[in-house]
Each structure stands twice: as C-alpha cells, then as structure tokens.
Design a protein around this motif. Structure first.
Motif, PDB file in Angstrom:
ATOM      1  N   SER A   1     -12.890   1.881 -14.792  1.00 48.95           N
ATOM      2  CA  SER A   1     -12.689   0.650 -14.033  1.00 48.95           C
ATOM      3  C   SER A   1     -12.370   1.012 -12.589  1.00 48.95           C
ATOM      4  CB  SER A   1     -11.525  -0.162 -14.611  1.00 48.95           C
ATOM      5  OG  SER A   1     -11.792  -0.528 -15.940  1.00 48.95           O
ATOM      6  N   ASN A   2     -12.943   0.273 -11.659  1.00 52.98           N
ATOM      7  CA  ASN A   2     -12.674   0.456 -10.238  1.00 52.98           C
ATOM      8  C   ASN A   2     -12.264  -0.881  -9.642  1.00 52.98           C
ATOM      9  OD1 ASN A   2     -13.339   3.214  -9.936  1.00 52.98           O
ATOM     10  ND2 ASN A   2     -15.510   2.692  -9.907  1.00 52.98           N
ATOM     11  N   LEU A   3     -11.344  -0.812  -8.715  1.00 56.22           N
ATOM     12  CA  LEU A   3     -10.968  -1.991  -7.935  1.00 56.22           C
ATOM     13  C   LEU A   3     -11.687  -1.865  -6.599  1.00 56.22           C
ATOM     14  CD1 LEU A   3      -7.148  -2.111  -8.722  1.00 56.22           C
ATOM     15  CD2 LEU A   3      -9.036  -3.185  -9.953  1.00 56.22           C
ATOM     16  N   GLU A   4     -12.724  -2.677  -6.436  1.00 59.71           N
ATOM     17  CA  GLU A   4     -13.584  -2.628  -5.248  1.00 59.71           C
ATOM     18  C   GLU A   4     -13.079  -3.611  -4.197  1.00 59.71           C
ATOM     19  OE1 GLU A   4     -16.649  -0.985  -4.724  1.00 59.71           O
ATOM     20  OE2 GLU A   4     -16.637   0.086  -6.629  1.00 59.71           O
ATOM     21  N   ALA A   5     -12.421  -3.093  -3.170  1.00 56.10           N
ATOM     22  CA  ALA A   5     -11.916  -3.944  -2.092  1.00 56.10           C
ATOM     23  C   ALA A   5     -13.074  -4.406  -1.215  1.00 56.10           C
ATOM     24  CB  ALA A   5     -10.890  -3.178  -1.260  1.00 56.10           C
ATOM     25  N   TRP A   6     -13.022  -5.660  -0.783  1.00 57.49           N
ATOM     26  CA  TRP A   6     -14.072  -6.168   0.094  1.00 57.49           C
ATOM     27  C   TRP A   6     -13.512  -6.872   1.334  1.00 57.49           C
ATOM     28  CZ3 TRP A   6     -13.989 -11.518   0.245  1.00 57.49           C
ATOM     29  CH2 TRP A   6     -13.412 -12.169  -0.865  1.00 57.49           C
ATOM     30  N   ARG A   7     -12.190  -7.090   1.352  1.00 56.36           N
ATOM     31  CA  ARG A   7     -11.557  -7.628   2.564  1.00 56.36           C
ATOM     32  C   ARG A   7     -10.116  -7.134   2.603  1.00 56.36           C
ATOM     33  NH1 ARG A   7     -11.993 -13.728   3.427  1.00 56.36           N
ATOM     34  NH2 ARG A   7     -10.888 -13.767   1.463  1.00 56.36           N
ATOM     35  N   ILE A   8      -9.664  -6.777   3.803  1.00 62.03           N
ATOM     36  CA  ILE A   8      -8.292  -6.332   4.013  1.00 62.03           C
ATOM     37  C   ILE A   8      -7.741  -7.090   5.212  1.00 62.03           C
ATOM     38  CG2 ILE A   8      -6.802  -4.383   4.594  1.00 62.03           C
ATOM     39  CD1 ILE A   8      -8.936  -2.564   3.316  1.00 62.03           C
TER      40      ILE A   8
ATOM     41  N   GLY B   1     -16.522  -2.338 -13.812  1.00 58.24           N
ATOM     42  CA  GLY B   1     -16.422  -1.450 -14.957  1.00 58.24           C
ATOM     43  C   GLY B   1     -17.725  -0.702 -15.165  1.00 58.24           C
ATOM     44  N   ARG B   2     -17.616   0.546 -15.571  1.00 60.70           N
ATOM     45  CA  ARG B   2     -18.792   1.390 -15.789  1.00 60.70           C
ATOM     46  C   ARG B   2     -18.691   2.077 -17.142  1.00 60.70           C
ATOM     47  NH1 ARG B   2     -19.930  -0.665 -11.456  1.00 60.70           N
ATOM     48  NH2 ARG B   2     -20.056   0.247  -9.403  1.00 60.70           N
ATOM     49  N   LYS B   3     -19.828   2.280 -17.736  1.00 56.90           N
ATOM     50  CA  LYS B   3     -19.934   3.041 -18.974  1.00 56.90           C
ATOM     51  C   LYS B   3     -20.603   4.366 -18.634  1.00 56.90           C
ATOM     52  CE  LYS B   3     -22.152   2.746 -23.499  1.00 56.90           C
ATOM     53  NZ  LYS B   3     -22.985   1.900 -24.366  1.00 56.90           N
ATOM     54  N   TRP B   4     -20.074   5.468 -19.156  1.00 56.64           N
ATOM     55  CA  TRP B   4     -20.608   6.798 -18.861  1.00 56.64           C
ATOM     56  C   TRP B   4     -20.709   7.566 -20.162  1.00 56.64           C
ATOM     57  CZ3 TRP B   4     -17.982  11.755 -18.615  1.00 56.64           C
ATOM     58  CH2 TRP B   4     -18.750  12.764 -18.009  1.00 56.64           C
ATOM     59  N   GLU B   5     -21.875   8.113 -20.415  1.00 58.90           N
ATOM     60  CA  GLU B   5     -22.110   8.882 -21.638  1.00 58.90           C
ATOM     61  C   GLU B   5     -22.511  10.306 -21.297  1.00 58.90           C
ATOM     62  OE1 GLU B   5     -24.499   6.981 -24.735  1.00 58.90           O
ATOM     63  OE2 GLU B   5     -24.367   5.124 -23.585  1.00 58.90           O
ATOM     64  N   LYS B   6     -21.921  11.263 -22.023  1.00 62.56           N
ATOM     65  CA  LYS B   6     -22.278  12.664 -21.860  1.00 62.56           C
ATOM     66  C   LYS B   6     -21.980  13.391 -23.174  1.00 62.56           C
ATOM     67  CE  LYS B   6     -21.714  16.722 -19.008  1.00 62.56           C
ATOM     68  NZ  LYS B   6     -21.101  17.347 -17.863  1.00 62.56           N
ATOM     69  N   ASP B   7     -22.956  14.158 -23.616  1.00 62.06           N
ATOM     70  CA  ASP B   7     -22.819  14.928 -24.848  1.00 62.06           C
ATOM     71  C   ASP B   7     -22.408  14.063 -26.032  1.00 62.06           C
ATOM     72  OD1 ASP B   7     -23.440  17.223 -23.357  1.00 62.06           O
ATOM     73  OD2 ASP B   7     -21.321  17.584 -22.902  1.00 62.06           O
ATOM     74  N   GLY B   8     -22.952  12.871 -26.109  1.00 60.61           N
ATOM     75  CA  GLY B   8     -22.668  11.965 -27.211  1.00 60.61           C
ATOM     76  C   GLY B   8     -21.314  11.276 -27.132  1.00 60.61           C
ATOM     77  N   ARG B   9     -20.573  11.521 -26.088  1.00 66.67           N
ATOM     78  CA  ARG B   9     -19.258  10.905 -25.924  1.00 66.67           C
ATOM     79  C   ARG B   9     -19.344   9.795 -24.882  1.00 66.67           C
ATOM     80  NH1 ARG B   9     -13.547  13.580 -24.285  1.00 66.67           N
ATOM     81  NH2 ARG B   9     -12.347  11.825 -25.033  1.00 66.67           N
TER      82      ARG B   9
END
Length: 124
Positions: A85-92, A72-80
């Motif tokens: 959320s990303n699903l980071e695959a590490w094995r297939i 999960g990431r938090k991103w701020e721009k112009d006060g907003r």
C-alpha cells in the motif's frame, strides 16, 4: 478515494530517479495523538513525477495538510504473492501557525477604522 491529514514534517527525502520515465520523493509527517503523545503516528507519503516538487518550499518542522489517495499493488515472485500500500500525496498546503492559547489578543484601536462613506449606509 481522497483523504486529508495534517501533521509536522519530520523527514523530507530527495527526489529519486527510479527509471528514465519515473521519479518519486518520500516524506514523513508526525500526527499528534491528543490523548497521549507517546502514541503519535508517523506517516510516510510518496510524491511521483511532476508532483515531486511540491515538497520544495516545505521545511522540516513545518505544519502541513496533505491530500492523498491510497494505492494498493499486488506483486508476485517465485510463486509468492505480496501486497503493498502507498499513500500517494497530490497536494500539500502549509498550515498557518496558530496563536498559542495563552497568547494575548491583538490590540484594537477604534481610530484605526476608517470612517464610513455616505454610500455605505446600512439599513439596520
């Protein structure tokens, strides 16, 4: 936290060079809803850096098991503030194609079994 899910590959994107030091590759699997196929899930994953090549041997339609983490990431721009959320695959892993339920069992011939040697005498 590690998670696993299985499904069929329906999208396989090319590797994207985001910057000189970061690359990613996205793919989507379809997870069948056993109660109603109209409710199947379509789940997008991302591979990063040296893991981008994990999709190279995988073809559209292949059944795979994906091991992944949730990021999960938090991103701020112009006060907003926004959250991603990303699903980071590490094995297939490719899953073996199972025989259909109505498929006949493989033939068995007792003559195909080699005889037991004397040192293979079982006590029962």
């Amino acid at each position: 936290m590690n998670f696993e899910i299985s499904g069929s590959v329906i999208v396989k994107d090319d590797i994207q060079d985001i910057s000189a030091s970061f690359k990613k590759r996205e793919f989507v699997i379809e997870v069948v809803n056993e109660r109603n196929s109209d409710w199947n899930d379509f789940i997008k994953f991302q591979l990063t850096q040296d893991r981008c090549n994990l999709m190279d041997p995988i073809q559209l339609g292949d059944k795979i098991k994906v091991s992944f983490n949730i990021r999960g990431r938090k991103w701020e721009k112009d006060g907003r503030v926004n959250y991603f959320s990303n699903l980071e695959a590490w094995r297939i892993e490719k899953e073996d194609a199972a025989l259909p339920p109505d498929a006949p069992a493989p033939s068995f011939n007792e003559a195909d079994i080699p005889p037991a040697s004397p040192e293979e005498d079982l006590p029962f």
